[in-house]
Scaffold this motif. Structure first.
Motif: not given
Length: 452
Positions: A350-378
């Motif tokens: 599968d293609i992995g998606l990792v949701e992350t959150f970060s806060r800037d100096d003004m306290g604003k929260i930003t959401r970002k999706n990072l990708e993992i090329d492959f999530v593999v299971n066996r």
């Protein structure tokens, strides 16, 4: 690896395989690929009481595996030749055996004692009501049945139900890079670049000249793969199907869905094709093993995201033939090669998606999706894998590792680099692998042992 028959015509030798013949003057040498992985799977399945079903894309070597490699294995272990019953259903001479009753009568006539018989049937989907034919041998204890087919239609849920859980699939793929390199030898980088360009169909490796390789791939795509999908599914819009494959080839490794593809048709070609039609066409291409689908998976939420997916080509040579051997992007090509290799190892990919959150100096929260090329299971094993064609600086390294660092579970994380020649663990415990090590030696376990 394909069926080779030497034919002497006016003192010129030709090689004929799967209804195609080529003057041997255009071949560099005849290479034989042992396909050890698939032979082992066939031998392991002996005596399991199931119908052994060999599937895979056309021209990947299924017939040769069954009628040459496996047959020679049987003979070498002492099986009598008259206890190996072979039927090539694509052969015009066997046309009458496409009738299920004629085929049954033919096989039964050759089974004369209680010793074990090995029944080898090529392209079984050409037989009407073939399910009944195969089921007829499930209760015969001395019958070992092996069949091949070039599409997934006869592995549908309905057919599996007809087999009552007694169908055993052996999926054959084009040559892996390890198989290809074992045959061609030479310098690794040059071999890999040729593999990227011309893929792993066994017949292609036999050609010496690039133009012969390209002409073969273009011809097979048009006259075999595309024609097969059109005829089998009774499609009339050949141009639409051809354009769809071209879009998939041009966007290989990119996130896609039926709506986005439909919009691409409209904007690029001024053609309107509905999303339902595109979804059906995508299904037909997967049924023919031309493409494979990798779903997007939310790693933290532990759920699939159905909005977009990625498509990879079963063979890179066919992909490149579709776009005229232009637009060869090594980063996406490497990703496709890794995907195919992981599938060959038996992983669900599968293609992995990792949701992350970060806060800037003004306290604003930003959401970002990072990708993992492959999530593999066996089974109970999971791996997270990143593919990086080049790692020129620390910024690129940080970019590749960011998604790993936002996954808190204990499953292994592997970064495969195309320009690295030394495999090692970094200070974070992430396995950094050379692409050559991955393709030629396999994955390294936690105890640093090579798994072939």
């Amino acid at each position: 690896f394909f069926s080779l028959i030497k034919v002497q015509i006016k003192e010129k030798v030709y090689l004929c395989g799967e209804n195609l013949c080529y003057d041997t003057n255009i071949f560099h040498k005849t290479m034989y690929f042992e396909r050890k992985q698939y032979l082992q799977q066939l031998t392991s399945a002996e005596g399991n009481g199931m119908i052994k079903i060999i599937t895979g894309i056309r021209r990947c070597g299924k017939s040769y595996l069954l009628f040459n490699i496996y047959k020679q294995h049987l003979l070498s272990k002492g099986v009598s030749a008259d206890h190996i019953i072979e039927v090539n259903l694509e052969d015009r001479r066997n046309k009458k055996l496409r009738n299920p009753d004629e085929l049954l009568e033919h096989i039964d006539s050759k089974m004369k004692d209680s010793d074990r018989y090995y029944i080898l049937l090529d392209e079984i989907q050409l037989v009407s009501e073939f399910e009944d034919v195969l089921n007829s041998y499930l209760h015969i204890e001395n019958a070992e049945v092996f069949v091949t087919g070039s599409n997934a239609k006869f592995l549908s849920k309905d057919v599996i139900t007809e087999f009552r859980g007694r169908g055993w699939e052996i999926r054959v793929r084009p040559l892996s890079f390890a198989e290809y390199y074992d045959g061609v030898g030479g310098e690794k980088q040059e071999a890999l670049e040729n593999y990227y360009l011309y893929g792993g169909l066994p017949a292609v490796a036999q050609f010496e000249k690039p133009e012969d390789k390209q002409n073969y791939l273009k011809d097979v795509y048009e006259t075999v793969y595309l024609k097969d999908v059109l005829q089998r599914n009774r499609l009339k819009n050949a141009d639409g199907l051809r354009e769809l494959v071209r879009i998939l080839a041009s966007t290989m490794g990119s996130s896609m869905n039926a709506l986005r593809i439909s919009n691409t048709f409209k904007s690029v070609s001024n053609i309107e094709i509905g999303t339902n039609t595109i979804s059906r066409y995508l299904e037909y291409l997967q049924d023919s093993f031309i493409i494979s689908e990798a779903l997007r998976y939310d790693v933290k939420g532990r759920k699939y995201i159905g909005t977009e997916t990625k498509y990879y080509f079963e063979d890179l040579g066919i992909r490149n033939a579709v776009i005229g051997f232009r637009q060869i992007e090594f980063n996406h090509t490497m990703e496709n090669v890794i995907y195919n290799e992981l599938c060959r190892m038996g992983y669900n990919v599968d293609i992995g998606l990792v949701e992350t959150f970060s806060r800037d100096d003004m306290g604003k929260i930003t959401r970002k999706n990072l990708e993992i090329d492959f999530v593999v299971n066996r089974h109970d094993q999971r791996l997270y894998i990143q593919s990086a064609y080049q790692m020129p600086d620390e910024e690129k390294l940080e970019q590749e590792l960011a998604s790993f660092r936002n996954v808190s579970d204990g499953f292994r994380k592997i970064l495969i680099e195309g320009d690295r020649y030394i495999t090692h663990y970094n200070e974070e415990g992430i396995l950094v692998m050379s692409l050559y090590d991955f393709l030629l030696k396999g994955l390294i376990d936690k105890n640093s042992e090579i798994k072939l």
